[in-house]
Design an enzyme around this catalytic site. Structure first.
Site, PDB file in Angstrom:
ATOM      1  N   ASN A  62       0.841  -1.209   0.000  1.00  0.00           N
ATOM      2  CA  ASN A  62       0.000   0.000   0.000  1.00  0.00           C
ATOM      3  C   ASN A  62       0.870   1.250   0.000  1.00  0.00           C
ATOM      4  OD1 ASN A  62       0.514  -0.965   2.665  1.00  0.00           O
ATOM      5  ND2 ASN A  62      -1.088   0.305   3.519  1.00  0.00           N
ATOM      6  N   GLU A  64       0.486   5.275   0.585  1.00  0.00           N
ATOM      7  CA  GLU A  64      -0.420   6.300   1.114  1.00  0.00           C
ATOM      8  C   GLU A  64       0.034   7.695   0.696  1.00  0.00           C
ATOM      9  OE1 GLU A  64      -1.023   5.404   5.297  1.00  0.00           O
ATOM     10  OE2 GLU A  64      -2.085   3.555   4.749  1.00  0.00           O
ATOM     11  N   CYS A  73      -4.154   0.705  -2.485  1.00  0.00           N
ATOM     12  CA  CYS A  73      -3.969  -0.554  -1.762  1.00  0.00           C
ATOM     13  C   CYS A  73      -2.863  -1.402  -2.400  1.00  0.00           C
ATOM     14  CB  CYS A  73      -5.253  -1.368  -1.798  1.00  0.00           C
ATOM     15  SG  CYS A  73      -6.620  -0.673  -0.886  1.00  0.00           S
ATOM     16  N   GLU A  75      -2.971  -4.583  -3.185  1.00  0.00           N
ATOM     17  CA  GLU A  75      -3.437  -5.507  -4.233  1.00  0.00           C
ATOM     18  C   GLU A  75      -3.495  -4.816  -5.586  1.00  0.00           C
ATOM     19  OE1 GLU A  75      -4.708  -4.878  -1.267  1.00  0.00           O
ATOM     20  OE2 GLU A  75      -6.009  -6.485  -0.547  1.00  0.00           O
ATOM     21  N   CYS A 112     -10.251  -5.100   0.045  1.00  0.00           N
ATOM     22  CA  CYS A 112     -11.391  -4.170  -0.052  1.00  0.00           C
ATOM     23  C   CYS A 112     -12.137  -4.404  -1.368  1.00  0.00           C
ATOM     24  CB  CYS A 112     -10.905  -2.725   0.040  1.00  0.00           C
ATOM     25  SG  CYS A 112     -10.206  -2.079  -1.486  1.00  0.00           S
ATOM     26  N   CYS A 115     -10.365  -3.428  -4.721  1.00  0.00           N
ATOM     27  CA  CYS A 115      -9.323  -4.380  -5.135  1.00  0.00           C
ATOM     28  C   CYS A 115      -9.949  -5.650  -5.703  1.00  0.00           C
ATOM     29  CB  CYS A 115      -8.407  -4.709  -3.964  1.00  0.00           C
ATOM     30  SG  CYS A 115      -7.360  -3.312  -3.520  1.00  0.00           S
TER      31      CYS A 115
HETATM   32  N1  THU Z   1      -5.269  -1.550   2.406  1.00  0.00           N
HETATM   33  C1  THU Z   1      -4.696  -2.352   1.460  1.00  0.00           C
HETATM   34  O1  THU Z   1      -3.591  -2.088   0.969  1.00  0.00           O
HETATM   35  N2  THU Z   1      -5.386  -3.445   1.078  1.00  0.00           N
HETATM   36  C2  THU Z   1      -6.581  -3.821   1.581  1.00  0.00           C
HETATM   37  O2  THU Z   1      -7.145  -4.814   1.135  1.00  0.00           O
HETATM   38  C3  THU Z   1      -7.195  -3.073   2.657  1.00  0.00           C
HETATM   39  C4  THU Z   1      -6.547  -1.781   3.010  1.00  0.00           C
HETATM   40  C5  THU Z   1      -4.515  -0.367   2.830  1.00  0.00           C
HETATM   41  C6  THU Z   1      -5.090   0.944   2.365  1.00  0.00           C
HETATM   42  C7  THU Z   1      -4.540   1.886   3.397  1.00  0.00           C
HETATM   43  O3  THU Z   1      -3.237   2.278   3.007  1.00  0.00           O
HETATM   44  C8  THU Z   1      -4.438   1.041   4.663  1.00  0.00           C
HETATM   45  O4  THU Z   1      -4.463  -0.311   4.228  1.00  0.00           O
HETATM   46  C9  THU Z   1      -5.552   1.283   5.663  1.00  0.00           C
HETATM   47  O5  THU Z   1      -6.793   1.169   5.068  1.00  0.00           O
END
Ligand code: THU
Length: 161
Positions: A62, A64, A73, A75, A112, A115
């Site tokens: 991920n 940010e 994310c 994925e 999520c 994804c």
């Molecule tokens: N996140 C992912 O990378 N994948 C997921 O399936 C769920 C959430 C990340 C997004 C964000 O950077 C952090 O987790 C918190 O939501």
């Protein structure tokens, strides 16, 4: 009137000893990817590793941003990188894991909706199921047959004109 049932089968590995070695290796790649996350705001580090049909593994974590919705994310980072690198190669499997630095994750991480939708696109594009392996820092590991099992009754290109 009738009802429709949507079934998704999940293999649950109760301990790491039960997991086939090739799957364990892909989980290891996802774990390494999670450590490379840029999770400056949530501190929640997610890693994804995609095994392609050509044997290559493409990872993502991920990413940010101070403007929160600009982040992505793990994925999708991995899926877009895989498709950008090898546009004609189907995805065989994806392993996803996460690190919660405060309360270690005892359940498999759950991708999520966005994804799931993105991965479904590649499953449809190549007409080949993408196996999904989900793990936490400890506890059980889930192994699903395909993305469609994660996202039943999905919107897809077939609806479009
Ligand atoms: N996140 C992912 O990378 N994948 C997921 O399936 C769920 C959430 C990340 C997004 C964000 O950077 C952090 O987790 C918190 O939501």
């Amino acid at each position: 009137m009738k009802t429709i049932s949507l079934e998704s089968k999940i293999i649950v590995y109760e301990s790491r000893d039960e997991i086939p070695s090739d799957i364990l290796r892909l989980i290891g790649e996802a774990e390494e990817a999670a450590k490379r996350a840029y999770a400056a705001y949530s501190k929640f580090q997610v890693g994804a590793a995609i095994l392609m049909n050509n044997g290559k593994v493409v990872t993502g974590s991920n990413q940010e941003n101070a403007v929160y919705p600009c982040g992505l994310c793990a994925e999708r980072t991995a899926a877009f990188a895989a498709s950008a690198l090898y546009p004609e190669v189907p995805f065989s499997r994806i392993a996803v894991t996460a690190i919660n630095p405060v309360t270690p994750l005892k359940v498999p991480v759950s991708p999520c909706g966005s994804c799931r939708q993105v991965l479904y696109e590649y499953e449809q594009k190549f007409g080949q199921p993408i196996e999904v392996i989900l793990s936490g820092q400890e506890g059980p590991v889930y192994h699903l047959r395909c993305i469609a099992d994660l996202l039943p009754y999905t919107f897809h290109a077939g609806f479009l004109p």
